[in-house]
Scaffold this motif. Structure first.
Motif, PDB file in Angstrom:
ATOM      1  N   MET A 534       0.826  -1.209   0.000  1.00 17.31           N
ATOM      2  CA  MET A 534       0.000   0.000   0.000  1.00 17.31           C
ATOM      3  C   MET A 534       0.857   1.255   0.000  1.00 17.31           C
ATOM      4  N   LEU A 535       1.933   1.271   0.808  1.00 21.26           N
ATOM      5  CA  LEU A 535       2.798   2.452   0.851  1.00 21.26           C
ATOM      6  C   LEU A 535       3.518   2.653  -0.480  1.00 21.26           C
ATOM      7  N   GLN A 536       3.936   1.569  -1.109  1.00 18.34           N
ATOM      8  CA  GLN A 536       4.597   1.673  -2.404  1.00 18.34           C
ATOM      9  C   GLN A 536       3.681   2.318  -3.430  1.00 18.34           C
ATOM     10  N   ARG A 537       2.389   1.923  -3.387  1.00 19.97           N
ATOM     11  CA  ARG A 537       1.426   2.490  -4.333  1.00 19.97           C
ATOM     12  C   ARG A 537       1.062   3.931  -3.950  1.00 19.97           C
ATOM     13  N   LEU A 539       2.786   6.186  -2.007  1.00 23.00           N
ATOM     14  CA  LEU A 539       3.872   7.152  -2.004  1.00 23.00           C
ATOM     15  C   LEU A 539       4.701   7.127  -3.279  1.00 23.00           C
ATOM     16  N   GLN A 540       4.370   6.220  -4.207  1.00 30.00           N
ATOM     17  CA  GLN A 540       5.079   6.127  -5.479  1.00 30.00           C
ATOM     18  C   GLN A 540       6.587   5.945  -5.260  1.00 30.00           C
ATOM     19  N   THR A 541       6.928   4.927  -4.470  1.00 27.91           N
ATOM     20  CA  THR A 541       8.321   4.660  -4.168  1.00 27.91           C
ATOM     21  C   THR A 541       8.550   3.163  -4.121  1.00 27.91           C
ATOM     22  N   ASN A 542       9.805   2.750  -4.059  1.00 25.49           N
ATOM     23  CA  ASN A 542      10.144   1.340  -3.955  1.00 25.49           C
ATOM     24  C   ASN A 542      10.102   0.900  -2.491  1.00 25.49           C
ATOM     25  N   ALA A 543       9.673  -0.331  -2.276  1.00 24.78           N
ATOM     26  CA  ALA A 543       9.578  -0.855  -0.913  1.00 24.78           C
ATOM     27  C   ALA A 543      10.046  -2.301  -0.898  1.00 24.78           C
ATOM     28  N   SER A 544      10.735  -2.671   0.182  1.00 15.75           N
ATOM     29  CA  SER A 544      11.156  -4.062   0.377  1.00 15.75           C
ATOM     30  C   SER A 544      10.892  -4.451   1.822  1.00 15.75           C
ATOM     31  N   VAL A 545      10.703  -5.753   2.061  1.00 21.62           N
ATOM     32  CA  VAL A 545      10.383  -6.254   3.403  1.00 21.62           C
ATOM     33  C   VAL A 545      11.391  -7.325   3.777  1.00 21.62           C
ATOM     34  N   THR A 546      11.997  -7.193   4.958  1.00 21.57           N
ATOM     35  CA  THR A 546      12.946  -8.179   5.466  1.00 21.57           C
ATOM     36  C   THR A 546      12.634  -8.480   6.921  1.00 21.57           C
ATOM     37  N   LYS A 547      13.030  -9.655   7.370  1.00 20.90           N
ATOM     38  CA  LYS A 547      12.834 -10.046   8.767  1.00 20.90           C
ATOM     39  C   LYS A 547      13.827  -9.307   9.646  1.00 20.90           C
ATOM     40  N   LEU A 548      13.372  -8.824  10.795  1.00 21.39           N
ATOM     41  CA  LEU A 548      14.263  -8.141  11.719  1.00 21.39           C
ATOM     42  C   LEU A 548      15.263  -9.128  12.308  1.00 21.39           C
ATOM     43  N   PRO A 549      16.488  -8.697  12.599  1.00 19.09           N
ATOM     44  CA  PRO A 549      17.482  -9.611  13.164  1.00 19.09           C
ATOM     45  C   PRO A 549      17.139  -9.989  14.606  1.00 19.09           C
ATOM     46  N   GLY A 550      17.661 -11.143  15.033  1.00 19.54           N
ATOM     47  CA  GLY A 550      17.415 -11.604  16.406  1.00 19.54           C
ATOM     48  C   GLY A 550      16.721 -12.950  16.419  1.00 19.54           C
ATOM     49  N   LYS A 551      17.156 -13.849  17.327  1.00 22.23           N
ATOM     50  CA  LYS A 551      16.594 -15.197  17.384  1.00 22.23           C
ATOM     51  C   LYS A 551      15.134 -15.200  17.826  1.00 22.23           C
ATOM     52  N   ALA A 559      11.499  -1.244   4.190  1.00 22.34           N
ATOM     53  CA  ALA A 559      12.454  -0.213   3.762  1.00 22.34           C
ATOM     54  C   ALA A 559      11.869   0.511   2.558  1.00 22.34           C
ATOM     55  N   LEU A 560      11.716   1.838   2.681  1.00 21.48           N
ATOM     56  CA  LEU A 560      11.130   2.666   1.624  1.00 21.48           C
ATOM     57  C   LEU A 560      12.172   3.646   1.109  1.00 21.48           C
ATOM     58  N   GLN A 561      12.274   3.772  -0.194  1.00 24.31           N
ATOM     59  CA  GLN A 561      13.215   4.717  -0.779  1.00 24.31           C
ATOM     60  C   GLN A 561      12.688   6.141  -0.611  1.00 24.31           C
ATOM     61  N   GLY A 562      13.566   7.044  -0.128  1.00 22.17           N
ATOM     62  CA  GLY A 562      13.187   8.447  -0.028  1.00 22.17           C
ATOM     63  C   GLY A 562      12.904   8.887   1.394  1.00 22.17           C
ATOM     64  N   SER A 563      12.713  10.197   1.542  1.00 20.72           N
ATOM     65  CA  SER A 563      12.402  10.802   2.832  1.00 20.72           C
ATOM     66  C   SER A 563      10.879  10.889   2.979  1.00 20.72           C
ATOM     67  N   VAL A 564      10.299   9.820   3.484  1.00 22.45           N
ATOM     68  CA  VAL A 564       8.831   9.743   3.553  1.00 22.45           C
ATOM     69  C   VAL A 564       8.369   9.470   4.977  1.00 22.45           C
ATOM     70  N   PHE A 571      -0.173   8.329   6.933  1.00 20.86           N
ATOM     71  CA  PHE A 571      -0.918   7.199   6.362  1.00 20.86           C
ATOM     72  C   PHE A 571      -1.393   6.250   7.464  1.00 20.86           C
ATOM     73  N   LEU A 572      -0.559   6.001   8.463  1.00 20.28           N
ATOM     74  CA  LEU A 572      -0.951   5.119   9.568  1.00 20.28           C
ATOM     75  C   LEU A 572      -2.115   5.717  10.365  1.00 20.28           C
ATOM     76  N   LEU A 573      -2.116   7.031  10.516  1.00 20.23           N
ATOM     77  CA  LEU A 573      -3.206   7.687  11.233  1.00 20.23           C
ATOM     78  C   LEU A 573      -4.491   7.664  10.421  1.00 20.23           C
ATOM     79  N   ASP A 574      -4.399   8.042   9.143  1.00 13.97           N
ATOM     80  CA  ASP A 574      -5.597   8.142   8.304  1.00 13.97           C
ATOM     81  C   ASP A 574      -6.205   6.774   7.992  1.00 13.97           C
ATOM     82  N   SER A 575      -5.374   5.757   7.821  1.00 10.83           N
ATOM     83  CA  SER A 575      -5.860   4.460   7.372  1.00 10.83           C
ATOM     84  C   SER A 575      -6.141   3.488   8.516  1.00 10.83           C
ATOM     85  N   TYR A 576      -5.410   3.639   9.641  1.00 15.62           N
ATOM     86  CA  TYR A 576      -5.543   2.671  10.733  1.00 15.62           C
ATOM     87  C   TYR A 576      -5.896   3.295  12.075  1.00 15.62           C
TER      88      TYR A 576
END
Length: 591
Positions: A534-537, A539-551, A559-564, A571-576
């Motif tokens: 949803m954020l990629q669409r 904010l018109q930016t690239n987004a990737s998802v990775t697992k946080l480190p730690g057992k 991770a979103l490209q740009g200063s957003v 978006f979190l306030l308006d949508s959720y």
């Protein structure tokens, strides 16, 4: 059993032999025709079994909705999901309830006998433990499934009072959420189930209403079911939705006028008397006020009994005791609500008014949802309010403190702070420990709530609030997040306090570019992969998802490209409905 956070542990395909056995067992158990079996399980479709985190198992065609589930995973019984019931509504005998009652069931509440519609063919003959589905008159599609808590013989002798059906699965719980989240038609909403005549017509497409894919596949069955007459309520049953609707115009003028504080507290009292279960009586007056009166306050209204002419709750209860609606009694110098006369004409009138209010609220909610959907489709700016999100702290009780909670205690049961306080008061009353606003300590309190170096001993007095504070400190804390989404209510339960969402902005390539990282959205029942899309669409930016480190870490980072950073927070306030108090923002860029 699907109220808490439920996830898929693993899934595996069924062998050809197991598929044949499964189909044969289901056909025999539910007396299905070959045509119905093919409708549920196409001949060339592969079947998979999914194991869930609550030990249940589901069975479905590959990539399709779950159709049957095994509640305990032991193979003792296979029950249909709502997806299977919408394809074959006559799989199980129906119990009919009022459309006004459906919001309670949609919220996960068991169905009491008082909510049954009694007619010549409903609820019919049944034994304790029998499986039944729940539907609304005028709508052939069931929306819930459960087991009977009593038998028809017991009901005949004791009357239609007490718990009738223990809920196992319902729309829109987490089992429904494992599928494609479609509904039969527009009569199904997250807030209420309506008769089809009120919300949709059989020729939905002809009237300009687009049917969902699931509804389209069920049109022949829906047409066949619509020819059957729904049960007719008995003369003693509450008024149906159509009767309530006739009185709306008469009450509209009254609703426009602001209510006085006397009217507000009186309405809260009547609503509380209707809501309090017989099993909880006698109930301390203060608990009745907190648990049952306050939740009945009109939308947007504040309740302050001190600003009414009654000034005290005791005077309000005494007035209605003289009218014959209730009785009070004094137990160890505390006021208790003893009995409620549910047959009193005043309470019956309040029940009709409550049904009217629910119908009006549901209609308004539907109108708001339709307006929001239309605005989203046309790209117009949102005019609605911020979505609602509730964060509630819950507590799990260790075995050592089980006596305080009595029969309500189970190993996995979670209690709210109000429920903990209520059980503590009840324990004090039963053990004779209540001394006004103080508690006489017994061996259980001293041994579990106080350190050995503290001077308190059995027989000493301590403030109730202090005992409650110490008791909460000994319980394992959880938090429950409940928010509304376009697909219905979404809930997540986790240990501890909710972990704030982290939004950080960092430099890339020597400060020439920026990257914004978002983590811990899972604490608020949000899937990181879905949010990234949803954020990629948005904010018109690239987004990737990775697992946080730690057992021990299970959350993911976006991770979103740009200063957003600010855009994500908005978006979190308006949508959720997630405001800044639940978000930690850090700008680590040098620019």
């Amino acid at each position: 059993m699907f109220k808490k956070h439920v996830t898929e542990v693993n899934s595996s395909p069924l062998s050809g032999k197991d598929v044949k056995t499964l189909k044969k067992d289901i056909q025999t158990t539910y007396r299905l025709s070959d045509e119905q079996v093919k409708r549920l399980f196409p001949s060339k479709a592969d079947l998979v079994v999914q194991k869930l985190s609550n030990k249940a198992k589901t069975f479905a065609c590959t990539g399709e909705n779950p159709l049957f589930f095994d509640p305990d995973g032991r193979g003792n019984v296979l029950l249909p999901t709502v997806y299977a019931l919408w394809q074959c509504p006559e799989l199980l005998p129906k119990i009919y309830t009022y459309s006004e009652v459906s919001p309670k069931v949609l919220g996960g509440a068991d169905l009491f006998l008082q909510g049954f519609i009694v007619s010549d063919d409903s609820p019919g003959e049944f034994n304790s433990g029998d499986v039944r589905v729940v539907a609304v008159p005028g709508n052939p599609f069931p929306f819930a499934l459960g087991t009977m808590e009593t038998s028809s013989e017991a009901v005949a002798t004791s009357g239609m009072k007490g718990k009738g059906l223990k809920l196992l699965h319902h729309y829109p719980d987490l089992l429904w959420g494992l599928g494609d989240k479609t509904t039969p038609d527009s009569s199904f909403t997250p807030l209420r189930i309506f008769p089809q005549a009120e919300q949709s017509s059989p020729a939905g497409a002809a009237n300009g209403h687009a049917a969902s894919p699931a509804a389209a596949s069920k049109e022949p069955l829906a047409a066949a079911q619509s020819s059957q007459d729904p049960p007719t309520p008995s003369a003693g049953a509450p008024a149906a939705a159509s009767t309530v609707a006739d009185s709306k115009a008469e009450d509209a003028a009254e609703q426009d006028e602001p209510m006085s504080m006397d009217e507000i507290v009186e309405r809260c009292l009547l609503g509380g008397l209707l809501a309090v279960p017989e099993a909880e009586l006698p109930l301390m007056a203060s608990d009745f006020y907190t648990k049952y009166m306050l939740p009945c306050r009109p939308s947007g209204a504040n309740v302050d009994i001190k600003k009414s002419t009654y000034k005290k709750l005791s005077k309000l209860l005494t007035k209605y005791e003289k009218k014959g609606m209730l009785t009070q009694k004094l137990i160890r110098k505390q006021d208790y609500l003893a009995t409620v006369d549910r047959e009193h004409t005043g309470l019956q009138g309040a029940a009709a008014q409550a049904a009217d209010d629910k119908a009006a609220a549901a209609s308004q909610a539907e109108a708001d949802a339709a307006e929001s959907s239309q605005q989203a489709a046309t790209g117009s700016s949102a005019s609605g309010s911020v979505p609602r999100m509730d964060v509630t702290f819950m507590y799990r009780v260790p075995t050592s403190l089980k006596p305080i909670f009595g029969d309500a205690w189970t190993k996995e049961q979670l209690f709210s702070q109000a429920e903990v306080a209520s059980h503590l008061r009840e324990y004090n009353q039963e053990q004779g420990l209540a001394e006004g606003s103080e508690v006489k300590l017994d061996e259980l309190f001293v041994g579990n709530l106080y350190n050995k170096k503290e001077p308190q001993q059995a027989g000493n007095l301590d403030d109730f609030d202090e005992v409650l504070r110490r008791l909460l400190g000994k319980l394992q804390q959880f938090h429950r997040v409940l928010r509304q989404s376009p697909q219905g209510p979404v809930e997540v339960v986790r240990k501890g306090t909710p972990k704030n969402i982290s939004i950080q902005m960092e430099d890339r390539q020597g400060g020439r570019k920026h990257i914004t990282r978002v983590a811990h959205v899972e604490s608020f029942a949000i899937e990181a992969d879905d949010l990234a899309t949803m954020l990629q669409r948005k904010l018109q930016t690239n987004a990737s998802v990775t697992k946080l480190p730690g057992k021990t870490e299970t959350d993911k980072e976006i991770a979103l490209q740009g200063s957003v950073m600010q855009d994500v927070a908005k978006f979190l306030l308006d949508s959720y409905g997630i405001d800044g108090s639940f978000i930690d923002m850090k700008n680590r860029s040098k620019g």
